[in-house]
Write a protein that holds these residues in place. Sequence first.
Motif, PDB file in Angstrom:
ATOM      1  N   UNK A   1     -87.794 -75.042 -37.764  1.00 43.43           N
ATOM      2  CA  UNK A   1     -88.859 -74.462 -38.583  1.00 43.43           C
ATOM      3  C   UNK A   1     -89.515 -73.233 -37.954  1.00 43.43           C
ATOM      4  N   UNK A   2     -89.901 -73.400 -36.686  1.00 40.65           N
ATOM      5  CA  UNK A   2     -90.599 -72.328 -35.991  1.00 40.65           C
ATOM      6  C   UNK A   2     -89.688 -71.097 -35.868  1.00 40.65           C
ATOM      7  N   UNK A   3     -88.456 -71.355 -35.469  1.00 42.25           N
ATOM      8  CA  UNK A   3     -87.473 -70.287 -35.297  1.00 42.25           C
ATOM      9  C   UNK A   3     -87.218 -69.563 -36.637  1.00 42.25           C
ATOM     10  N   UNK A   4     -87.087 -70.343 -37.711  1.00 42.69           N
ATOM     11  CA  UNK A   4     -86.816 -69.773 -39.030  1.00 42.69           C
ATOM     12  C   UNK A   4     -88.007 -68.926 -39.510  1.00 42.69           C
ATOM     13  N   UNK A   5     -89.204 -69.443 -39.236  1.00 40.23           N
ATOM     14  CA  UNK A   5     -90.392 -68.706 -39.671  1.00 40.23           C
ATOM     15  C   UNK A   5     -90.455 -67.347 -38.967  1.00 40.23           C
ATOM     16  N   UNK A   6     -90.215 -67.377 -37.644  1.00 40.02           N
ATOM     17  CA  UNK A   6     -90.318 -66.124 -36.879  1.00 40.02           C
ATOM     18  C   UNK A   6     -89.170 -65.166 -37.172  1.00 40.02           C
ATOM     19  N   UNK A   7     -87.940 -65.687 -37.149  1.00 39.20           N
ATOM     20  CA  UNK A   7     -86.817 -64.753 -37.227  1.00 39.20           C
ATOM     21  C   UNK A   7     -86.358 -64.456 -38.644  1.00 39.20           C
TER      22      UNK A   7
END
Length: 364
Positions: free
Chosen positions: A72-78
Amino acid sequence: MRILVAMSGGVDSSVVAGLLKDEGHEVIGATLQLYDHGQATKTGSCCAGRDIMDARAVADRLGIPHYVIDAEERFRRSVIDRFAESYARGETPVPCVACNQGVKFSDLLGMARDLGCEAMATGHYVRRHAGAEGVEMHRPVDLDRDQSWFLFATTSAQLDFLRFPLGEMPDKEAVRAVAMKMGLPVASKPDSQDICFVPQGSYVDLVETLRPETLEAGDIVDATGRVLGRHDGIARYTIGQSKRLGDINTKSAGGVRQMVTRIDAPARRIVVGPRDASGRTEFRLRDMNWLVGNGQAGEARRTLRCGVQLRAREAVRQAWVMESDDGQAVVRLDEPAWPAPGQACVLYADTRVLGGGFIRLDAA
Ligand SMILES: Nc1ncnc2c1ncn2[C@@H]1O[C@H](COP(=O)(O)OP(=O)(O)OP(=O)(O)O)[C@@H](O)[C@H]1O
């Protein structure tokens, strides 16, 4: 071989898992949780909570292990943040490329290696086969489902490790028939939508939440700066568009049709010009990925005569593409076109993907 299948919970990747299992491979399923399922109530998207359950049900049916990875965090940022930032720069982004490179072919591929897999398979419609220079990427048999344009940034090393079993499928009906035959619970599930994280067609709401300035009104001007009308947010526009220009085109009935030629993000202005006079034949690409030539130090820079595709669903145009410094390239089209910054320009020789980069229209 041991192979990780990226399972979205949709028909395509479920069939991939089934086909590889039937071929006798040791299949491991993995699903990325890409965003907060509390908010993601839409159906038909690749990453809603329901899809994780579907992927698990398919894995159970096939008798394969299945992992769910919190990305989730990775998808939100990248992916999501960069999508909104791109609009704020006046670009037209392609989030699926960022997702493939920033999440699927990085984190998930790394996990596949960690699990001792020899390959990772996805349900993308693209073909991969060995050629004289190494592994090549080609358009799929089913051109209606062609995803090669979205996969241009796949590196040779990633391509070596990846498998795309659906590239040879004649059409989606054939894929569904296989799913049916295998008794997969997702055989009749509707296709996923274009951008998985936005509900049907309303990317504007999401962008407005993250970068509200991109939906603020501003002026529509001609090349000399003369104000012709008003727009309702730069994020609603792309280069070459002639819709949403208010009465600019109807006012000039009998005159020359106007279209968007530039998005001036800092000034929040949409610049328009007459269609025939506003195309361009030369522009630059950044973040080039080459799938042709070895590009080693000391090699001459690549210069290719090839086809280029400037949008996901657009015809191929003939061009010269010259490699330049710092991962860039210059494209010289035979005929003028309307490239939009942020979009991909993918290079083809017939069905083969030779590489590609992101379009930039600034001088640098
Ligand atoms: N959340 C996810 N977790 C793991 N893999 C995924 C996820 N979303 C997509 N993929 C992988 O990327 C491929 C292409 O994704 P895309 O969103 O284009 O789905 P699709 O073509 O509709 O396929 P499907 O029917 O499998 O959803 C999928 O087939 C799958 O292998």
